[in-house]
Design a protein around this motif. Structure first.
Motif, PDB file in Angstrom:
ATOM      1  N   SER A 121       4.427   7.830  69.758  1.00  0.00           N
ATOM      2  CA  SER A 121       4.071   7.053  68.567  1.00  0.00           C
ATOM      3  C   SER A 121       3.239   7.888  67.587  1.00  0.00           C
ATOM      4  O   SER A 121       3.408   7.773  66.372  1.00  0.00           O
ATOM      5  CB  SER A 121       3.332   5.766  68.955  1.00  0.00           C
ATOM      6  N   ARG A 122       2.356   8.750  68.107  1.00  0.00           N
ATOM      7  CA  ARG A 122       1.595   9.643  67.217  1.00  0.00           C
ATOM      8  C   ARG A 122       2.534  10.588  66.472  1.00  0.00           C
ATOM      9  O   ARG A 122       2.388  10.819  65.276  1.00  0.00           O
ATOM     10  CB  ARG A 122       0.590  10.472  68.020  1.00  0.00           C
ATOM     11  N   ARG A 125       4.487   8.730  63.775  1.00  0.00           N
ATOM     12  CA  ARG A 125       3.662   8.373  62.619  1.00  0.00           C
ATOM     13  C   ARG A 125       3.633   9.510  61.595  1.00  0.00           C
ATOM     14  O   ARG A 125       3.767   9.284  60.397  1.00  0.00           O
ATOM     15  CB  ARG A 125       2.229   8.036  63.060  1.00  0.00           C
ATOM     16  N   GLU A 128       7.022   9.957  59.903  1.00  0.00           N
ATOM     17  CA  GLU A 128       7.260   8.936  58.880  1.00  0.00           C
ATOM     18  C   GLU A 128       6.585   9.327  57.565  1.00  0.00           C
ATOM     19  O   GLU A 128       7.164   9.194  56.482  1.00  0.00           O
ATOM     20  CB  GLU A 128       6.730   7.585  59.372  1.00  0.00           C
TER      21      GLU A 128
END
Length: 255
Positions: A121-122, A125, A128
């Protein structure tokens, strides 16, 4: 469990899993987290003192093949019948999977799944944020100055570059590590030069090493701010700390 780590990236994986308290010994180059400072040191990662490893009676040794020459550690562990696993991550996905694998071996599989999810998820992020950037600066990474070594296509720093919204100028070379020369670097016209010399602390690296090279002016940099001196421990080790490096890099190249 009694756990031994034979290289810095393995030690950092254990910390990322929240299991540093299980470590009873580490290699000489493991320097993070500070909690390992007083643990027995077992020699440099290419010359581990196996007698000391054996004396510590580990339940598991975390060996590695991340640096050429580490094979002899694995052979010695096999010969002595010391329980071990071998990690050899070459990509960010490999690191993610090693979190899961290591946690399983240490008896806490749920910690591995959670850590891998946080890692992913890091990474996503930052990706993105990068996708919203129109400009993708070209990066030249320097691992060693003389002779010049730089990461090629099959390397986590190419992935880190892409995730940060940039391009490794040597991503066209189908190798993990490329020995090249300064003239080749100049031809590729990088927007930034990223100095992360393996085993050398940031405060020992000088921009003048680059600015004094013949032809440096051809790059046309407005200032030497295009030369980034980076912490080798955040870029040269295949561990989850690469994400700290990624987040820092993103901030440096997108202002």
């Amino acid at each position: 469990m009694r756990v031994i780590s034979l290289c810095p990236s393995n030690t950092e994986i254990v910390e990322y899993l929240g299991l540093t308290h299980l470590l009873v010994g580490v290699d000489d180059f493991s320097d993070w987290p500070t909690a390992i400072r007083d643990l027995p040191k077992l020699g440099p990662d290419l010359s581990i003192k196996m007698d000391l490893v054996e004396q510590l009676e580990p339940d598991i040794v975390l060996a590695s093949l991340s640096v050429p020459g580490m094979e002899k550690n694995v052979e010695a562990l096999q010969e002595r019948g010391i329980p071990h696993i071998v990690l050899n991550p070459q990509s960010l996905e490999d690191i993610e999977q090693d979190l899961i694998r290591t946690a399983e071996v240490l008896g806490v599989p749920e910690s591995g799944v959670k850590a891998a999810q946080e890692f992913r998820s890091r990474l996503e992020r930052v990706k993105e944020l990068s996708n919203n950037r129109g400009h993708h600066p070209k990066l030249y990474w320097e691992w060693w100055p003389k002779p010049i070594f730089t990461p090629g296509k099959i390397n986590w720093l190419t992935e880190i570059s892409t995730a940060a919204g940039a391009v490794n100028v040597f991503a066209d070379v189908d190798l993990a590590s490329v020995q090249t020369d300064w003239e080749d670097v100049l031809r590729r016209k990088p927007d930034y030069i990223c100095l992360a010399w393996v085993g050398v602390r940031k405060n020992k690296v000088q921009k003048s090493t680059v600015t004094k090279r013949q032809g440096y002016d051809q790059l046309g940099y407005p200032s030497d701010n295009q030369i980034l001196i980076l912490e080798e421990e955040l870029y040269c080790r295949p561990s989850p700390r690469l994400l700290d490096g990624l987040e820092k890099l993103y901030g440096l190249i997108h202002d």
